[in-house]
Design an enzyme around this catalytic site. Sequence first.
Site, short mmCIF file in Angstrom:
data_model
loop_
_atom_site.label_atom_id
_atom_site.label_comp_id
_atom_site.label_asym_id
_atom_site.label_seq_id
_atom_site.Cartn_x
_atom_site.Cartn_y
_atom_site.Cartn_z
CB CYS A 39 1.93 -1.39 -4.95
SG CYS A 39 3.47 -1.12 -5.81
CG HIS A 98 0.04 -4.65 -6.31
ND1 HIS A 98 -0.09 -3.86 -7.44
CD2 HIS A 98 1.37 -4.72 -6.04
CE1 HIS A 98 1.12 -3.48 -7.82
NE2 HIS A 98 2.01 -3.99 -7.01
CG ASN A 129 3.81 -3.90 -10.33
OD1 ASN A 129 3.07 -2.95 -10.07
ND2 ASN A 129 4.65 -4.39 -9.45
#
Length: 330
Positions: free
Chosen positions: A112, A257, A287
Amino acid sequence: MNGIQICGTGSYLPPISVENEAFTSIVETSDEWIRTRTGIVSRHIADRDTVSGMGAKAAKAALEQAGISPEQVDLLIVTTITADCSTPSTACIVQGLLGAENAMCFDVNAACAGFVYALDMARRYLCFPDVKTALVISTEALSRITNYEDRSTCVLFGDGAGAVVVRAANTPYGSHLGADGKGAPLIFSKNMIPKTPFSKEPMEENEFTKNPTAPCHIFMDGKETYKFSTRVMPLCIEESCKTAGIPVMDLSWIIPHQANYRIVQTAMKNLGLPMERAYLNIDHVGNTSSASIPIALDELHRSGRLERGQKIAVTGFGAGLVYAGAVFQW
Ligand code: ACO
């Protein structure tokens, strides 16, 4: 020239949007739990889309916005943890789809934090005169490694791609990247374990092979990841600001993020910044691992709220465990 100029942004979200309610017939959960514990309301799920195809669509939009042709791209980096193929790299496939025939191409896997790692790598290449234009693309289909029987992870993930066209600029820039490999067993997705005609013994057992998750399904220790992320997010931004010589208070936007609304709330509080300066689209994107920052950046840019001269920060964290932050002038 030490800084960067983002000349164009683009993103692509697959057409299917799945609401929280859809998960209540798959696992024991509720719209209320998902909304209040994560901030997610819906996420996009790839059906016919490939990871390279989504990346190419996002990149095309970024190039069009920048007014730069694919042939002008010298460096093409793709970040992904869900590549269509182990080889060739997704970057090469995307290069072919775009016709960016003059670009060197490679993939980066920093989970990520991938977009921030790749942006920082691009910046370092751009310090040399043989690389004038870089294209950084982050593209993910997390639905393809999601265990839809595990309620603690399946409600979190979505699919999509984001991209930026980057050139060098004489502006302030700072970054802070790192990793803690001891945390590798906290988030992982295994490759298939090969059996060859010559294998005599099963592969040695370790934290990854012992785990009962099916091949390829992502495992995550949410609680430990949560603690890690609230610690490293402010650290990455503070350290990047120090290197760039920009006071944290002068940051107009933090684009984090998009893992959990509450993680961002805690990080913003620890930085002493108001929540309005964080850009969040987790409610409708979920996500999407490395794609989450460039998708959010593109949304923010296209909404007309970014102004040239503003100082902005991007920060990501995830499997590895990795962490990364970068601060630059828009
Ligand atoms: N619906 C209902 N209940 C659930 C669900 C669900 N979808 N998922 C978990 N629960 C339950 C748990 O079983 C637990 O029940 P119990 O108390 O009876 O045992 C309870 O909810 C609380 O569980 P926690 O794990 O403590 O919940 P928490 O508030 O920590 O939220 C979450 C879980 C959302 C995963 C959170 O820990 C988190 O966001 N962690 C960080 C994730 C992250 O940052 N990932 C980024 C890297 S990975 C990547 O991006 C690809």
